[in-house]
Design an enzyme around this catalytic site. Sequence first.
Site, mmCIF file in Angstrom:
data_model
loop_
_atom_site.group_PDB
_atom_site.id
_atom_site.type_symbol
_atom_site.label_atom_id
_atom_site.label_comp_id
_atom_site.label_asym_id
_atom_site.label_seq_id
_atom_site.Cartn_x
_atom_site.Cartn_y
_atom_site.Cartn_z
ATOM 1 N N ASP A 82 32.582 30.161 43.659
ATOM 2 C CA ASP A 82 32.409 31.670 43.494
ATOM 3 C C ASP A 82 33.873 32.160 43.157
ATOM 4 O O ASP A 82 34.791 31.835 43.782
ATOM 5 C CB ASP A 82 32.144 32.190 44.947
ATOM 6 N N HIS A 83 33.977 32.291 41.857
ATOM 7 C CA HIS A 83 35.272 32.259 41.466
ATOM 8 C C HIS A 83 36.201 33.359 42.126
ATOM 9 O O HIS A 83 37.361 33.357 41.820
ATOM 10 C CB HIS A 83 35.195 32.425 39.863
ATOM 11 N N HIS A 93 29.999 37.451 45.263
ATOM 12 C CA HIS A 93 31.390 37.895 45.247
ATOM 13 C C HIS A 93 31.701 38.702 46.383
ATOM 14 O O HIS A 93 32.720 38.750 47.252
ATOM 15 C CB HIS A 93 31.906 38.514 43.883
ATOM 16 N N LYS A 141 28.827 47.814 36.041
ATOM 17 C CA LYS A 141 29.374 47.752 35.019
ATOM 18 C C LYS A 141 29.388 49.067 34.142
ATOM 19 O O LYS A 141 28.721 50.242 34.580
ATOM 20 C CB LYS A 141 28.335 47.009 33.983
HETATM 21 C C1 BG6 Z 1 30.443 37.145 37.156
HETATM 22 C C2 BG6 Z 1 29.366 37.900 37.031
HETATM 23 O O1 BG6 Z 1 30.345 36.429 38.333
HETATM 24 O O2 BG6 Z 1 31.746 37.974 37.488
HETATM 25 C C3 BG6 Z 1 29.820 38.833 35.530
HETATM 26 O O3 BG6 Z 1 28.286 37.269 36.440
HETATM 27 C C4 BG6 Z 1 31.096 39.685 36.121
HETATM 28 O O4 BG6 Z 1 28.774 39.810 35.239
HETATM 29 C C5 BG6 Z 1 31.937 38.389 36.440
HETATM 30 O O5 BG6 Z 1 31.420 40.278 34.744
HETATM 31 C C6 BG6 Z 1 33.180 39.457 36.950
HETATM 32 O O6 BG6 Z 1 34.348 38.744 37.156
HETATM 33 P P1 BG6 Z 1 35.872 39.262 37.072
HETATM 34 O O7 BG6 Z 1 36.622 38.074 37.581
HETATM 35 O O8 BG6 Z 1 36.333 39.636 35.720
HETATM 36 O O9 BG6 Z 1 36.069 40.128 38.084
#
Ligand code: BG6
Length: 490
Positions: free
Chosen positions: A178-179, A241, A340
């Site tokens: 989960d980045h 997230h 979005k």
């Molecule tokens: C991803 C989603 O996990 O996270 C994307 O699949 C989203 O839809 C993105 O745009 C958002 O990541 P960050 O790091 O730009 O907030």
Amino acid sequence: MANFVPVDVFDLVIFGGTGDLAMRKLLPALYHRERDGQITGESRIIAASRGDLGRDEYLGLVEEALRENLVNDDFEDAEWARLRDRIHYVQADAYDHDNWGALVELLAGADDRIRVAYLATAPSLFGTIAQGLKKNGLVTATSRIVLEKPLGHDYESACAINNEVGQCFAENQIYRIDHYLGKETVQNLLALRFANSLFEPLWRRGAIDHVQITVAEDLGVGGRVEFYDKIGALRDMVQNHMMQLVCLVAMEAPSSLHHDAVRDEKIKVLRALRPITEDAVRTNTVRGQYTAGAINGKTVAGYADELGENKSSTETFVALKLEIDNWRWSNVPFYVRTGKRLKEKHSEIVVQFQEVPHSIFPEQKYNVAPNRLTIRLQPDEGVKLSVMAKEPGPGGFDLRPVSLDLSFEETFGVRYPDAYERLLMEVLRGNPALFMRRDEVEAAWHWIDTIIETWEASKQKVETYVAGSWGPAASSLLLDRDGREWHPDV
Ligand code: BG6
């Protein structure tokens, strides 16, 4: 100062090596780690994909992607020359396990190195790729497998993936990404809560009125629209997230930073989430979809136009109210929203404290605003505490909120690494603390599933919102009903 301790020699195999994630995130992240000297010796990056590409052709694609995706003119020929020497390309169809000869050959005799298989592919391929690795004898004692999100599309499919991959890899070899957990400010949340004694006594019911979590994006769905249309914001952002952010704000102090100590506390939060009943889904959740509008002075198309049809009920915005049934958080709602094509890219956690129990300033022009702690995740990562102060000057008490504001970038004066840089290094070091354990993923899906099922059964309306706004009016009403409002702290 950032910690650039080199990692041991490794072979990193990226399945989906020609895909968007590899090109936009993984290879730029590896470029930076190479530049900072963390990748050493004979370490190799092996891209695997279905396409019949030669190595030079693949390197051409990577160079193009790096030039496009590295910011601040970070691309340098010398660094690229070092990285390109490490990069290999092999053709490997996820389903055709008998034809992985090129990969098997490349990895032959390298069983003693750290071996990581990064699955930057659709989740439907996770099981078959794991099996292909096992069948071809490529799973070693030091092997790890990294699974990108989304891990399934509901509880059942997530369990099925976990089972399939679990037949080939032990749980401690599986790294579920989960980045958001790799973002600096998200980690700073742990530092803020558990390296300071100031907040802990106040971090609970009795002192906190409610918590808000906003992850707003100005980008639309763009080129991913077909994929996204099957998923929507709840599965794409909330299940993972947003739920992880809720866990980090709400969890008890773990006894150490050991991965299981932290994950044990997070899972308790997920298990304490009040199940959302059908009625609560109607009152406590909002779905929205953007229509054409303008962002930063530029007109942008609506979701239906991007998709090319008008019938989709996929949400690009979600707001919801959730409750955590435990002593710390009883009657302290958490409001979360993500979308979005909102006004701007802006993510933050707002901890709203309670009002003073009695005001001794009856004459003051403004209300005494309750204190608020804002943790900005992006952009301009930092922490802001708003407190009431007296305006200078003779006469009575004129009060106004002022901020103790800390910008991390200004304070530390360093580039903030992308989340993937940290996460890749953590996998290579064998530290799973920033990854999701099986039970966390499944518990989050379990809670989310009720919402999805009720939305589908009740055909809950998808509200529209104009691109460039903060989402549908129903999102404001969600808080308004409780006498509260969103704080886009901008
Ligand atoms: C991803 C989603 O996990 O996270 C994307 O699949 C989203 O839809 C993105 O745009 C958002 O990541 P960050 O790091 O730009 O907030």
